[in-house]
Enzyme design. Structure first.
Site, PDB file in Angstrom:
ATOM      1  N   SER A  33      12.939   2.602  97.805  1.00 34.62           N
ATOM      2  CA  SER A  33      12.781   2.029  99.140  1.00 34.62           C
ATOM      3  C   SER A  33      13.752   0.867  99.361  1.00 34.62           C
ATOM      4  O   SER A  33      14.945   1.027  99.157  1.00 34.62           O
ATOM      5  CB  SER A  33      11.325   1.608  99.318  1.00 34.62           C
ATOM      6  OG  SER A  33      10.996   1.636 100.672  1.00 34.62           O
ATOM      7  N   LYS A  90      17.798   0.747  98.342  1.00 34.00           N
ATOM      8  CA  LYS A  90      18.995   0.224  99.032  1.00 34.00           C
ATOM      9  C   LYS A  90      19.715  -0.695  98.032  1.00 34.00           C
ATOM     10  O   LYS A  90      20.937  -0.702  97.907  1.00 34.00           O
ATOM     11  CB  LYS A  90      18.602  -0.573 100.280  1.00 34.00           C
ATOM     12  CG  LYS A  90      17.611   0.139 101.242  1.00 34.00           C
ATOM     13  CD  LYS A  90      17.294  -0.707 102.471  1.00 34.00           C
ATOM     14  CE  LYS A  90      15.912  -0.497 103.081  1.00 34.00           C
ATOM     15  NZ  LYS A  90      15.534   0.807 103.541  1.00 34.00           N
ATOM     16  N   TRP A 139       9.858   8.288 107.983  1.00 34.48           N
ATOM     17  CA  TRP A 139      10.391   6.979 108.368  1.00 34.48           C
ATOM     18  C   TRP A 139      11.776   6.752 107.737  1.00 34.48           C
ATOM     19  O   TRP A 139      12.661   6.139 108.320  1.00 34.48           O
ATOM     20  CB  TRP A 139       9.391   5.909 107.909  1.00 34.48           C
ATOM     21  CG  TRP A 139       9.717   4.485 108.208  1.00 34.48           C
ATOM     22  CD1 TRP A 139       9.981   3.501 107.301  1.00 34.48           C
ATOM     23  CD2 TRP A 139       9.782   3.864 109.491  1.00 34.48           C
ATOM     24  NE1 TRP A 139      10.211   2.320 107.937  1.00 34.48           N
ATOM     25  CE2 TRP A 139      10.088   2.498 109.295  1.00 34.48           C
ATOM     26  CE3 TRP A 139       9.608   4.319 110.805  1.00 34.48           C
ATOM     27  CZ2 TRP A 139      10.233   1.593 110.330  1.00 34.48           C
ATOM     28  CZ3 TRP A 139       9.751   3.421 111.844  1.00 34.48           C
ATOM     29  CH2 TRP A 139      10.059   2.080 111.600  1.00 34.48           C
ATOM     30  N   HIS A 186       6.021   8.505 100.624  1.00 32.36           N
ATOM     31  CA  HIS A 186       6.975   7.467 100.214  1.00 32.36           C
ATOM     32  C   HIS A 186       6.467   6.824  98.921  1.00 32.36           C
ATOM     33  O   HIS A 186       5.505   6.054  98.944  1.00 32.36           O
ATOM     34  CB  HIS A 186       7.004   6.446 101.353  1.00 32.36           C
ATOM     35  CG  HIS A 186       7.992   5.343 101.186  1.00 32.36           C
ATOM     36  ND1 HIS A 186       9.337   5.547 101.298  1.00 32.36           N
ATOM     37  CD2 HIS A 186       7.830   4.021 100.971  1.00 32.36           C
ATOM     38  CE1 HIS A 186       9.967   4.385 101.146  1.00 32.36           C
ATOM     39  NE2 HIS A 186       9.061   3.450 100.938  1.00 32.36           N
TER      40      HIS A 186
HETATM   41  C1  GCU Z   1       9.717  -0.870 105.306  1.00 30.42           C
HETATM   42  C2  GCU Z   1      11.151  -0.782 105.783  1.00 30.42           C
HETATM   43  C3  GCU Z   1      11.979   0.198 104.961  1.00 30.42           C
HETATM   44  C4  GCU Z   1      11.806  -0.069 103.486  1.00 30.42           C
HETATM   45  C5  GCU Z   1      10.345  -0.091 103.133  1.00 30.42           C
HETATM   46  C6  GCU Z   1      10.035  -0.463 101.683  1.00 30.42           C
HETATM   47  O1  GCU Z   1       9.065   0.286 105.644  1.00 30.42           O
HETATM   48  O2  GCU Z   1      11.126  -0.439 107.141  1.00 30.42           O
HETATM   49  O3  GCU Z   1      13.350   0.112 105.313  1.00 30.42           O
HETATM   50  O4  GCU Z   1      12.539   0.878 102.734  1.00 30.42           O
HETATM   51  O5  GCU Z   1       9.686  -1.054 103.919  1.00 30.42           O
HETATM   52  O6  GCU Z   1      10.824  -1.106 101.036  1.00 30.42           O
HETATM   53  O7  GCU Z   1       8.939  -0.152 101.235  1.00 30.42           O
END
Ligand code: GCU
Length: 439
Positions: free
Chosen positions: A276, A280, A367, A417
Site C-alpha cells: 500500500s 509506493k 481503490w 487490500h
Molecule cells: C489510503 C490511501 C492509499 C494507500 C492506503 C494504505 O487508502 O488512499 O493510497 O495506499 O491508504 O496505505 O493503506
C-alpha cells in the site's frame, strides 16, 4: 513529442461500479462520495514516452538507458512526485540492541539493531528487526520492508519491545492515544509470514515506518526530514523537496547499509517489499537504490504502480488532498490535471530495469486500480527489453490467482487490500529465481 495513445477498455470484469475497496486496518481511507469505478468512463489518455527524450531522441540501447534516460526519468520523478532525497547525512551508526538465537521456536536468530545518524542526534533512529534462518549454511538473501504497526506487531513473540513512537489511530485497541499498546502484539504477523521465509532460506528485515517520520501532515517536524532540514528550522516544504515516502524509502536504504555489514546476509541479494503506501515506498526505494535487486509492490495503488492518468478508484486529487505530506509539493498541481505531469508510473517501474519487479493486486482492492497496476508493468517492458529481459509475456491482465511474467511479473489475487501468505509464496519464488542469477 510523439505520444502513445491508450483507449480505455470497455471490459471491466474485475472493476464493476460499486462502493469502496477495503484499506489497511491502520488507515481509515478517505471516502469521497463520487469515485469512478467504471472503465468506460476513463477519459482517453496518452502516456509520456519511456524511450524517447523530450528532445525527440530515441533510446535504443541499454547503455543509453543507464547513462542518459534513466537519470533523466529519475530526476523527473524527484521533481514532480516524490522530491529529491538528500545526498548527505554523515555517519550512519549501527547499535545492536538484542540478539535472540532461538526465535520462532528455534527456526531463526532475531536481531534488533538501532540505526541512527551521528550528525543528527535529535532523530531517535530506526529500529531494525532482522530474522535470519538458523538452518542457513552461509549468507542468505534478504527481504527488506517497512511495517505499519511496529516490530512488535510483525513478530508473533512477546519479547519484542513495544514501539514507543507516534502511531496512527486505528479502529481497534492496538493503538491508544497514538501509542502502541500490548493489544497490538502480533497483529501484523499474518502479513509477515516469517516461518515461510525462514523455511525458504530468506532473512527478513523490517522497521516501523513511523521511526523515520510519523505519518501525518505535521509528522516531519518530529521526524528525520525536520531534523535534517536546516538544522531543524525549516517551516515549509518547497516544490522538489522530499516527502514522507522519500524519507521512509531512505530508511530502507540505511537498512541495506547495515546488511552490508551483516555476515549472515548476502547483501548482494536484497529484495525490497512494501504494501500500500509502503508499496509506493518500496517502489521509490527500488527506483533509487540499485542494491535492491528485486522490487516488490503489493497493492501500491495511486502514487505507486497504478497509472495516475487512469481516472478510476483513487485519483491524484484525492491522494494529494488526504496525504499531501507523502509527496513533493509539485505533485498536487497534477490533481485533475494528470496529463500535465511529465511522468507516469510505467516510468517508476522502468527505473528498476534491468532488476526484477513484481507487481501484485487484489480483486477487491478497486481503490488501488488493479488494472492500472498491471498496465504500468506492461508499459515499462521496453526498458527491460533493452537489456534482453522479458516482461509479463501477456498483454491482458491474467486470470485471478495466476501469476505471469519473467523479469517483470504480476498477479491479481482473490480477496481484499492486504498482504497474504499467497502473495509471499509468489515473491519468495520470484526472488529465488532472480537473486540466484549472475549479475
Ligand atoms: C489510503 C490511501 C492509499 C494507500 C492506503 C494504505 O487508502 O488512499 O493510497 O495506499 O491508504 O496505505 O493503506
Amino acid at each position: 513529442m510523439r505520444t502513445l495513445l491508450l483507449l480505455p477498455s470497455l471490459a471491466a470484469a474485475l472493476l464493476s461500479p460499486a462502493v469502496q475497496a477495503q484499506q489497511s486496518p491502520q488507515t481509515p481511507p478517505p471516502q469521497p462520495k463520487q469515485v469512478n469505478y467504471d472503465e468506460a468512463a476513463i477519459p482517453p489518455y496518452a502516456l509520456p514516452e519511456l524511450l524517447r527524450t523530450p528532445a525527440g531522441v530515441e533510446i535504443k540501447t541499454a547503455t543509453d538507458w543507464i547513462q542518459k534516460r534513466r537519470p533523466a526519468v529519475l530526476s523527473l520523478y524527484e521533481q514532480h512526485v516524490f522530491g529529491k532525497t538528500p545526498t548527505q547525512w554523515g555517519k550512519v551508526v549501527f547499535e545492536t540492541l538484542a540478539v535472540k538465537k532461538d526465535a520462532l521456536e528455534g527456526k531463526a536468530t532475531r536481531k534488533l539493531v538501532r540505526i541512527s545518524l551521528a550528525d543528527y542526534p535529535k532523530w531517535q533512529g530506526l529500529e531494525l528487526m532482522l530474522h535470519i534462518p538458523n538452518e542457513a549454511k552461509g549468507p542468505v538473501p534478504c527481504f527488506v520492508g517497512p511495517n505499519f504497526g511496529g516490530n512488535h506487531a510483525v513478530s508473533p513473540e512477546p519479547d519484542v519491545p513495544l514501539s514507543t513512537r507516534w502511531m496512527r489511530q486505528g479502529k481497534d485497541d492496538a493503538v491508544a492515544n497514538n501509542r502502541a499498546t500490548e493489544k497490538g502484539r502480533g497483529t501484523e504477523a499474518k502479513r509477515w509470514p516469517l516461518d515461510l521465509a525462514m523455511a525458504e532460506g530468506f532473512a527478513v528485515a523490517t522497521y516501523y515506518y513511523g521511526d523515520v517520520e510519523p505519518d501525518h501532515t505535521d509528522g516531519w517536524k518530529d521526524g528525520l526530514r525536520g531534523t535534517m532540514s536546516k538544522n531543524g528550522s525549516q517551516t515549509e516544504w518547497k516544490e522538489g523537496d522530499w516527502g514522507a515516502i522519500g524519507a521512509w524509502a531512505w530508511g530502507l536504504s540505511r537498512i541495506a547499509d547495515y546488511l552490508a555489514t551483516e555476515p549472515a546476509v548476502d547483501a548482494k541479494k536484497l529484495a525490497v517489499i512494501g504494501h500500500s503506501r509502503l508499496g509506493k515506498t518500496s517502489l521509490w526505494a527500488g527506483a533509487q537504490d540499485r542494491r535492491f535487486k528485486v522490487v516488490v509492490s503489493n497493492n501500491s495503488g495511486e502514487g505507486g504502480a497504478a497509472l495516475m492518468r487512469r481516472n478510476i478508484g483513487e485519483t491524484t486529487a484525492v491522494i494529494t488532498k488526504a496525504f499531501p505530506h507523502w509527496f513533493t509539493k509539485t505533485y498536487s498541481s497534477y490533481a485533475n490535471n494528470e496529463s500535465a505531469c511529465p511522468v507516469d508510473s510505467h516510468m517508476l517501474i522502468a527505473l528498476a530495469a534491468p532488476r526484477a519487479v513484481y507487481i501484485a493486486s487484489a480483486v477487491e482492492d478497486r481503490w488501488a486500480d488493479p488494472k492500472g497496476e498491471f498496465l504500468s508493468g506492461l508499459h515499462a517492458e521496453p526498458a527491460f527489453n533493452l537489456f534482453g529481459k522479458k516482461g509479463y509475456g501477456v498483454a491482458e491482465q491474467p486470470a485471478i490467482d495466476t501469476p505471469v511474467g519473467d523479469t517483470v511479473a504480476y498477479h491479481i489475487r482473490t480477496g481484499i487490500h492486504d498482504v497474504t501468505r499467497y502473495d509471499w509464496e509468489q515473491y519468495l519464488r520470484f526472488a529465488r529465481r532472480h537473486l540466484n542469477q549472475p549479475e
